[in-house]
Design a protein around this motif. Structure first.
Motif, short mmCIF file in Angstrom:
data_model
loop_
_atom_site.label_atom_id
_atom_site.label_comp_id
_atom_site.label_asym_id
_atom_site.label_seq_id
_atom_site.Cartn_x
_atom_site.Cartn_y
_atom_site.Cartn_z
N UNK A 1 35.07 36.61 -5.53
CA UNK A 1 34.01 36.45 -6.53
C UNK A 1 34.55 35.75 -7.75
N UNK A 2 35.38 36.46 -8.49
CA UNK A 2 35.94 35.89 -9.71
C UNK A 2 37.06 34.90 -9.36
N UNK A 3 37.22 33.91 -10.17
CA UNK A 3 38.30 32.96 -9.96
C UNK A 3 39.59 33.43 -10.59
N UNK A 4 40.69 32.91 -10.10
CA UNK A 4 41.98 33.16 -10.74
C UNK A 4 42.60 34.52 -10.48
N UNK A 5 42.07 35.27 -9.51
CA UNK A 5 42.67 36.58 -9.25
C UNK A 5 43.76 36.50 -8.18
N UNK A 6 43.85 35.37 -7.49
CA UNK A 6 44.94 35.20 -6.53
C UNK A 6 44.50 35.11 -5.08
N UNK A 7 43.33 34.57 -4.83
CA UNK A 7 42.87 34.40 -3.43
C UNK A 7 43.80 33.46 -2.67
N UNK A 8 44.03 32.29 -3.26
CA UNK A 8 44.81 31.28 -2.56
C UNK A 8 46.26 31.74 -2.39
N UNK A 9 46.83 32.35 -3.43
CA UNK A 9 48.18 32.88 -3.34
C UNK A 9 48.27 33.91 -2.22
N UNK A 10 47.25 34.80 -2.18
CA UNK A 10 47.24 35.82 -1.14
C UNK A 10 47.13 35.20 0.25
N UNK A 11 46.27 34.18 0.38
CA UNK A 11 46.11 33.51 1.67
C UNK A 11 47.45 32.93 2.13
N UNK A 12 48.12 32.22 1.22
CA UNK A 12 49.38 31.58 1.57
C UNK A 12 50.41 32.63 1.98
N UNK A 13 50.50 33.70 1.22
CA UNK A 13 51.51 34.72 1.50
C UNK A 13 51.24 35.47 2.79
N UNK A 14 50.00 35.86 3.00
CA UNK A 14 49.67 36.58 4.23
C UNK A 14 49.88 35.66 5.43
N UNK A 15 49.49 34.39 5.26
CA UNK A 15 49.67 33.41 6.35
C UNK A 15 51.13 33.28 6.73
N UNK B 1 33.01 32.42 -6.67
CA UNK B 1 31.55 32.33 -6.78
C UNK B 1 30.86 32.97 -5.59
N UNK B 2 29.51 32.99 -5.65
CA UNK B 2 28.75 33.61 -4.55
C UNK B 2 27.74 32.62 -4.00
N UNK B 3 27.95 31.34 -4.25
CA UNK B 3 26.98 30.35 -3.79
C UNK B 3 27.34 29.85 -2.40
N UNK B 4 26.85 28.68 -2.11
CA UNK B 4 26.99 28.10 -0.79
C UNK B 4 28.43 28.16 -0.23
N UNK B 5 29.42 27.81 -1.07
CA UNK B 5 30.81 27.79 -0.62
C UNK B 5 31.23 29.15 -0.08
N UNK B 6 30.82 30.20 -0.78
CA UNK B 6 31.14 31.57 -0.37
C UNK B 6 30.45 31.89 0.95
N UNK B 7 29.18 31.52 1.04
CA UNK B 7 28.41 31.85 2.25
C UNK B 7 28.99 31.14 3.46
N UNK C 1 43.23 44.57 -11.89
CA UNK C 1 42.85 45.76 -12.66
C UNK C 1 42.22 45.35 -13.99
N UNK C 2 41.07 44.77 -13.92
CA UNK C 2 40.42 44.25 -15.11
C UNK C 2 38.93 44.43 -14.88
N UNK C 3 38.19 44.77 -15.92
CA UNK C 3 36.81 45.21 -15.71
C UNK C 3 35.94 44.11 -15.10
N UNK C 4 36.15 42.86 -15.51
CA UNK C 4 35.30 41.79 -14.97
C UNK C 4 35.64 41.49 -13.51
#
Lengths: 263, 212
Positions: free
Chosen positions: A10-24, A123-129, A144-147
């Motif tokens: 959802x939120x940007x900058x939390x580490x999706x891509x980093x996580x993908x690379x590391x898990x991969x 985001x939650x738009x087309x790209x997410x879907x 660990x941040x409210x947003x």
């Protein structure tokens, strides 16, 4: 049995891509045949994190539009032979790929790979879907941040609406000192709101930045705490029961070192 | 070309009229499309009216089932259903006085957590077995009972029922409304430690502990 996992937040900058690379990389290190698909069309980063930018010939848009076979677009990792990246286009935008195309592609790739990991855009738009359409497991990354927690909650709701029931959580960039002082949400607070099975708690680690810039994921660094946390996540994904890392407090020696570092 | 199905909002529901010459199959497909598109028209608990005698009995039955699956009521008679907002013109007749009682006894049960961005709307009372997370909304004509933690936005007695209340295992909503009164959470953080009920007393929303 191959698995299709989407990494989202959802939120940007939390580490999706980093996580993908590391898990991969982690899954490939264990001998699995892994494909990483970047669906963040227009803002692609996954190739940078893996240090593969200069090897890209074709991209996801070429594949889904039928210009080339997906095998031609796959980029093999230079170090881990079972790890492949399917990069996306930097020129097109999210509307260039639709959910049906990605589902079809994943069905085809499933025959070849043990794990297909999809890096989802923010985001939650087309790209997410599009990104979640093919997945049978979703990993939600939050901080660990409210947003970030609020957005993760929304995303879990959206995943439920799309009938994705197998949802797991990774909490990234935890700062134990701040949690201890009560300046940061702790795991209990996050668990209470999201109530989703947590498969990883990753401490904030400067080495991740170094790793990103070098194009070598932190999981390959033996001295990185975040890398260790990612290793544990990979083990949990493979069905092992690994205890969570104890939050590291700054020890006496570390503080001493810092003091000398300052002088 | 006009739409196959035209929807007209009534006081107690939605009136459907159909284009001349449209077959039942076309109508059904078109309605299903509309239902699944998730536009704001088809709110759970809404009654949908179809002119009596327009379709055959078994066709009506098929429509009834389809609407029912989407949480709506189906009727061929244009009259106020029991689910409608509390009537202000309650007459002394026993049969009419029965309606609000029935309505108060009706309850929507939701068996999962309401997450941020989700919304529950009901004309009746609502029982939620799960949490109401921050950013979620629950709006009920009757009372709201939450078997879990409430951190979202809740509105009980949305049609003006001042006797409505909100109960939760841990009641810490961002904002709470009962009938036409509003209260908000204090600016400093607080943690509810026991089950509480919010209700109106002396024209103010008050919280009081309850045993569960």
């Amino acid at each position: 049995m191959s698995q299709i996992i989407v990494i989202t937040s959802g939120k940007g900058g939390v580490g999706k891509t980093t996580t993908t690379a590391n898990i991969g990389v982690g899954l490939a290190m264990r001998g699995n045949k892994v494909a990483l698909i970047d669906t963040d069309t227009g803002l692609r980063n996954l190739d940078l994190l893996l240090g593969l930018e200069n090897r890209i010939l074709y991209d996801l848009v070429d594949v889904t539009s039928g210009r080339v076979q997906y095998k031609k677009a796959l980029v093999r990792h230079k170090k881990y032979e079972n790890l492949y990246l399917l990069p996306t286009s930097q020129i097109k935008d999210k509307s260039a790929v639709n959910p049906e195309q990605l589902v079809k592609l994943c069905e085809e790739m499933k025959k070849e790979f043990d794990f297909i990991i999809i890096d989802c855009p923010a985001g939650i738009e087309q790209g997410f879907k599009t990104a979640i359409a093919a997945a049978d497991t979703a990993i939600v990354v939050t901080m660990p941040e409210i947003s970030a927690v609020r957005d993760a909650d929304k995303i879990i709701g959206e995943l439920g609406r799309a009938d994705k029931e197998n949802v797991k959580l990774i909490v990234n960039r935890i700062r134990p000192q701040m949690v201890e002082k009560g300046d940061m949400l702790d795991m209990g607070d996050i668990d209470e709101i999201l109530s989703v099975a947590c498969i990883g708690q990753i401490p904030d680690d400067e080495k991740v930045v170094v790793a990103t810039n070098r194009g070598e994921p932190a999981i390959t660094m033996s001295d990185s705490v975040a890398g260790q946390a990612y290793k544990n996540i990979v083990a949990r994904l493979c069905g092992e029961n690994v205890p969570f890392l104890k939050p590291q407090k700054e020890g006496f020696f570390a503080r001493l070192k810092k003091l000398f570092g300052l002088l | 070309m006009g739409d196959i199905v035209t929807i007209k909002g009534l006081k107690y529901g939605l009136q459907l009229t159909f284009a001349k010459g449209a077959s039942f199959d076309d109508v059904q497909a078109n309605l299903l499309d509309k239902l699944q598109s998730g536009n704001g028209f088809f709110i759970r608990g809404t009654t949908v009216f179809v002119p009596k005698g327009y379709f055959a009995e078994e066709q009506n039955e098929a429509l009834r089932k389809m609407f029912h699956r989407h949480g709506m009521l189906f009727s061929t008679e244009l009259k106020r259903p029991n689910l409608a907002p509390p009537s202000r013109d309650t007459s002394t007749k026993a049969s009419k006085a029965k309606a609000p009682v029935e309505e108060a006894q009706k309850m929507m049960v939701i068996n999962h957590t309401i997450r941020g961005g989700q919304e529950i709307k009901a004309n009746c009372s609502v029982l939620i077995c799960g949490n109401v997370n921050p950013g979620a909304q629950v709006i009920a004509g009757g009372s709201i009972d939450i078997r879990g933690t409430c951190r979202g936005f809740v509105h009980a007695g949305a049609f003006g029922d001042k006797s409505a209340c909100v109960v939760a295992d841990r009641l810490m909503p961002a904002q709470i409304r009962i009938a036409d009164l509003v209260a908000r959470a204090p600016d400093e953080e607080f943690k509810a430690s026991q089950a509480e009920r919010a209700m109106i007393k002396d024209n103010q929303i008050i919280f009081e502990p309850v045993a569960r």
